[in-house]
Design a protein around this motif. Structure first.
Motif, PDB file in Angstrom:
ATOM      1  N   GLY A  82      26.479  -9.846  -5.737  1.00 46.61           N
ATOM      2  CA  GLY A  82      25.900  -9.579  -4.422  1.00 46.61           C
ATOM      3  C   GLY A  82      26.404  -8.260  -3.859  1.00 46.61           C
ATOM      4  N   ILE A  83      25.732  -7.786  -2.835  1.00 48.12           N
ATOM      5  CA  ILE A  83      26.144  -6.549  -2.172  1.00 48.12           C
ATOM      6  C   ILE A  83      27.572  -6.711  -1.643  1.00 48.12           C
ATOM      7  CG2 ILE A  83      24.960  -7.304  -0.029  1.00 48.12           C
ATOM      8  CD1 ILE A  83      24.532  -4.293   0.530  1.00 48.12           C
TER       9      ILE A  83
ATOM     10  N   GLY B  13      31.646  -5.738  -5.460  1.00 43.97           N
ATOM     11  CA  GLY B  13      32.548  -4.855  -6.204  1.00 43.97           C
ATOM     12  C   GLY B  13      31.935  -4.238  -7.448  1.00 43.97           C
ATOM     13  N   LYS B  14      30.592  -4.223  -7.546  1.00 40.57           N
ATOM     14  CA  LYS B  14      29.933  -3.673  -8.736  1.00 40.57           C
ATOM     15  C   LYS B  14      30.289  -2.193  -8.956  1.00 40.57           C
ATOM     16  CE  LYS B  14      25.835  -4.695  -7.206  1.00 40.57           C
ATOM     17  NZ  LYS B  14      26.289  -5.435  -6.015  1.00 40.57           N
ATOM     18  N   SER B  15      30.215  -1.411  -7.882  1.00 41.68           N
ATOM     19  CA  SER B  15      30.500   0.026  -8.028  1.00 41.68           C
ATOM     20  C   SER B  15      31.938   0.240  -8.457  1.00 41.68           C
ATOM     21  CB  SER B  15      30.278   0.777  -6.721  1.00 41.68           C
ATOM     22  OG  SER B  15      29.121   0.323  -6.099  1.00 41.68           O
TER      23      SER B  15
ATOM     24  N   LEU C 197      34.911  -1.459   5.585  1.00 39.95           N
ATOM     25  CA  LEU C 197      35.099  -0.313   4.674  1.00 39.95           C
ATOM     26  C   LEU C 197      33.846   0.533   4.534  1.00 39.95           C
ATOM     27  CD1 LEU C 197      37.047  -2.228   1.870  1.00 39.95           C
ATOM     28  CD2 LEU C 197      37.999  -0.790   3.660  1.00 39.95           C
ATOM     29  N   ARG C 198      32.675  -0.085   4.685  1.00 41.46           N
ATOM     30  CA  ARG C 198      31.454   0.707   4.511  1.00 41.46           C
ATOM     31  C   ARG C 198      30.727   0.946   5.838  1.00 41.46           C
ATOM     32  NH1 ARG C 198      27.559  -1.112   0.046  1.00 41.46           N
ATOM     33  NH2 ARG C 198      28.837  -1.579  -1.740  1.00 41.46           N
TER      34      ARG C 198
ATOM     35  N   ASN D 116      36.715 -10.931  -7.924  1.00 43.81           N
ATOM     36  CA  ASN D 116      37.227  -9.825  -7.114  1.00 43.81           C
ATOM     37  C   ASN D 116      37.678 -10.320  -5.747  1.00 43.81           C
ATOM     38  OD1 ASN D 116      37.925  -7.252  -6.259  1.00 43.81           O
ATOM     39  ND2 ASN D 116      35.818  -6.689  -5.698  1.00 43.81           N
TER      40      ASN D 116
ATOM     41  N   PRO E 263      42.053  -4.493  -5.455  1.00 41.34           N
ATOM     42  CA  PRO E 263      41.259  -3.638  -6.347  1.00 41.34           C
ATOM     43  C   PRO E 263      41.962  -3.380  -7.687  1.00 41.34           C
ATOM     44  CG  PRO E 263      41.258  -2.734  -4.124  1.00 41.34           C
ATOM     45  CD  PRO E 263      42.194  -3.904  -4.113  1.00 41.34           C
TER      46      PRO E 263
HETATM   47  P1  ADP Z   1      28.985  -3.331  -4.548  1.00 44.09           P
HETATM   48  O1  ADP Z   1      28.812  -2.121  -5.427  1.00 44.09           O
HETATM   49  O2  ADP Z   1      28.958  -4.614  -5.329  1.00 44.09           O
HETATM   50  O3  ADP Z   1      28.075  -3.383  -3.364  1.00 44.09           O
HETATM   51  P2  ADP Z   1      31.547  -2.074  -3.921  1.00 44.09           P
HETATM   52  O4  ADP Z   1      32.193  -1.884  -5.245  1.00 44.09           O
HETATM   53  O5  ADP Z   1      30.938  -0.853  -3.279  1.00 44.09           O
HETATM   54  O6  ADP Z   1      30.474  -3.276  -3.951  1.00 44.09           O
HETATM   55  O7  ADP Z   1      32.629  -2.724  -2.936  1.00 44.09           O
HETATM   56  C1  ADP Z   1      32.349  -2.899  -1.534  1.00 44.09           C
HETATM   57  C2  ADP Z   1      33.479  -2.279  -0.686  1.00 44.09           C
HETATM   58  O8  ADP Z   1      34.651  -3.057  -0.860  1.00 44.09           O
HETATM   59  C3  ADP Z   1      33.852  -0.857  -1.092  1.00 44.09           C
HETATM   60  O9  ADP Z   1      34.184  -0.139   0.064  1.00 44.09           O
HETATM   61  C4  ADP Z   1      35.046  -1.064  -2.008  1.00 44.09           C
HETATM   62  O10 ADP Z   1      35.916   0.069  -2.000  1.00 44.09           O
HETATM   63  C5  ADP Z   1      35.719  -2.266  -1.394  1.00 44.09           C
HETATM   64  N1  ADP Z   1      36.418  -3.136  -2.355  1.00 44.09           N
HETATM   65  C6  ADP Z   1      36.017  -3.475  -3.605  1.00 44.09           C
HETATM   66  N2  ADP Z   1      36.893  -4.342  -4.171  1.00 44.09           N
HETATM   67  C7  ADP Z   1      37.864  -4.564  -3.236  1.00 44.09           C
HETATM   68  C8  ADP Z   1      39.049  -5.386  -3.208  1.00 44.09           C
HETATM   69  N3  ADP Z   1      39.413  -6.149  -4.243  1.00 44.09           N
HETATM   70  N4  ADP Z   1      39.797  -5.369  -2.062  1.00 44.09           N
HETATM   71  C9  ADP Z   1      39.426  -4.623  -1.005  1.00 44.09           C
HETATM   72  N5  ADP Z   1      38.341  -3.825  -0.972  1.00 44.09           N
HETATM   73  C10 ADP Z   1      37.555  -3.793  -2.061  1.00 44.09           C
END
Ligand code: ADP
Length: 296
Positions: A9-10, A13-15, A144-145, A175, A179
């Motif tokens: 899901g959005i 943590g895919k990216s 964060l976003r 996840n 991170p």
């Molecule tokens: P997706 O690509 O699935 O939409 P993202 O990889 O962009 O998700 O992750 C969403 C946000 O959460 C980003 O800002 C990312 O840096 C942050 N993030 C990802 N994993 C973690 C984690 N384990 N703890 C805290 N923040 C995280």
């Protein structure tokens, strides 16, 4: 070459996982970039969108005005279908071009948010799901976003649920932690499964099953369905039946020519030849045998 589909899901943590794979040498095909590319100014894609939705979907300098397009295309199912019928084939064709251009030994990473919704899982050697709880995803998206909370919740609600995702998933990456934990799990998956899987596919060798990977199977109840769907995707009209019991799959080929076509299609798809009309899985995390017989 193998294709790995990343889903989740959005905000799951895919990216973040894609980034680790790219650092380790993954060949990234980015669906977001392609979706923008095919409707850039001067493309046939943009011309067709204007023909369908009018010039008011353009900004003053002739680029696509996405909010204006969304306002017109998401009003009803017909408009949405029109939009998809223009963009999806262009995205598909461009993706295929990039796949054709990928090196022979590539581990291709495709981050596809709607992989489940669009039934695309069988077209990948492996589907990797990144998981975090809804509340944690809302927190990350808002904090964060900078996404408004109502938007984050609405987008999560519009996507497939975790159970639907789990059913088509080969690997589950949790996840919920830090991170660095996710990066470590991604790197382990890369070394232990993706690198050997790709090597086996390229050299047409069957994998030695890895008990640790097999024990981590996220959805044992759907393994046979996933294998069957994958083999249908590889076999297409060459098969008249695909039956699976406990990792032993029987494909009925339409005729002799179809059996010869399967001998071409199965090895690059992840099933190495091990005898006449016999194949075995190239994935150390999912043992399987395939036997092809000629119809009727
Ligand atoms: P997706 O690509 O699935 O939409 P993202 O990889 O962009 O998700 O992750 C969403 C946000 O959460 C980003 O800002 C990312 O840096 C942050 N993030 C990802 N994993 C973690 C984690 N384990 N703890 C805290 N923040 C995280």
């Amino acid at each position: 070459m193998i294709r790995v589909g990343l889903t989740g899901g959005i905000g799951a943590g895919k990216s973040t996982v894609a980034k680790t794979f790219i650092e380790l040498g993954g060949h990234h095909i980015d669906a977001d970039v392609i979706a923008r590319e095919v409707v850039e100014p001067g493309t046939p894609g943009l011309t067709r969108l204007v023909a369908a939705f009018g010039t008011d979907i353009l900004t003053a300098d002739g680029a696509l005005d996405r909010p204006a397009l969304a306002a017109k295309a998401f009003v009803d199912d017909d408009s949405r279908r029109t939009l998809n019928s223009i963009t999806h084939p262009l995205v598909g064709a461009r993706t295929q071009e990039l796949l054709d251009a990928a090196p022979d030994d590539a581990i291709v990473i495709q981050d596809i948010p709607l992989l489940v919704e669009a039934n695309m899982a069988p077209f990948f050697h492996l589907v990797v799901m990144v998981h975090a709880d809804t509340e944690e995803r809302v927190r990350r998206l808002t904090e964060l976003r900078g996404m408004p909370e109502a938007d984050a919740r609405a987008r999560i609600a519009a996507q497939a649920g975790d159970e639907q995702r789990r059913a088509v998933t080969d690997v589950w990456l949790d996840n919920s932690g830090q991170p660095t934990d996710l990066a470590a799990a991604s790197a382990r998956l890369w070394e232990r499964r993706l690198v050997p899987y790709e090597h086996h596919v390229r050299t047409r060798t069957a994998a030695i099953p890895d008990p640790e990977l097999i024990a981590a199977e996220p959805s044992p109840a759907t393994v046979n369905t996933r294998l069957t769907n994958r083999l249908w995707a590889l076999a297409g009209a060459n098969a008249t039946a695909v039956d699976a019991t406990e990792g032993a799959i029987r494909i009925t080929a339409r005729d002799r020519d179809a059996a010869a076509a399967l001998a071409e299609a199965l090895p690059p798809g992840g099933f190495a030849p091990v005898g006449e009309h016999r194949y075995a899985s190239a994935d150390p995390g999912r043992p399987a045998t395939v036997e092809v017989s000629v119809g009727p």
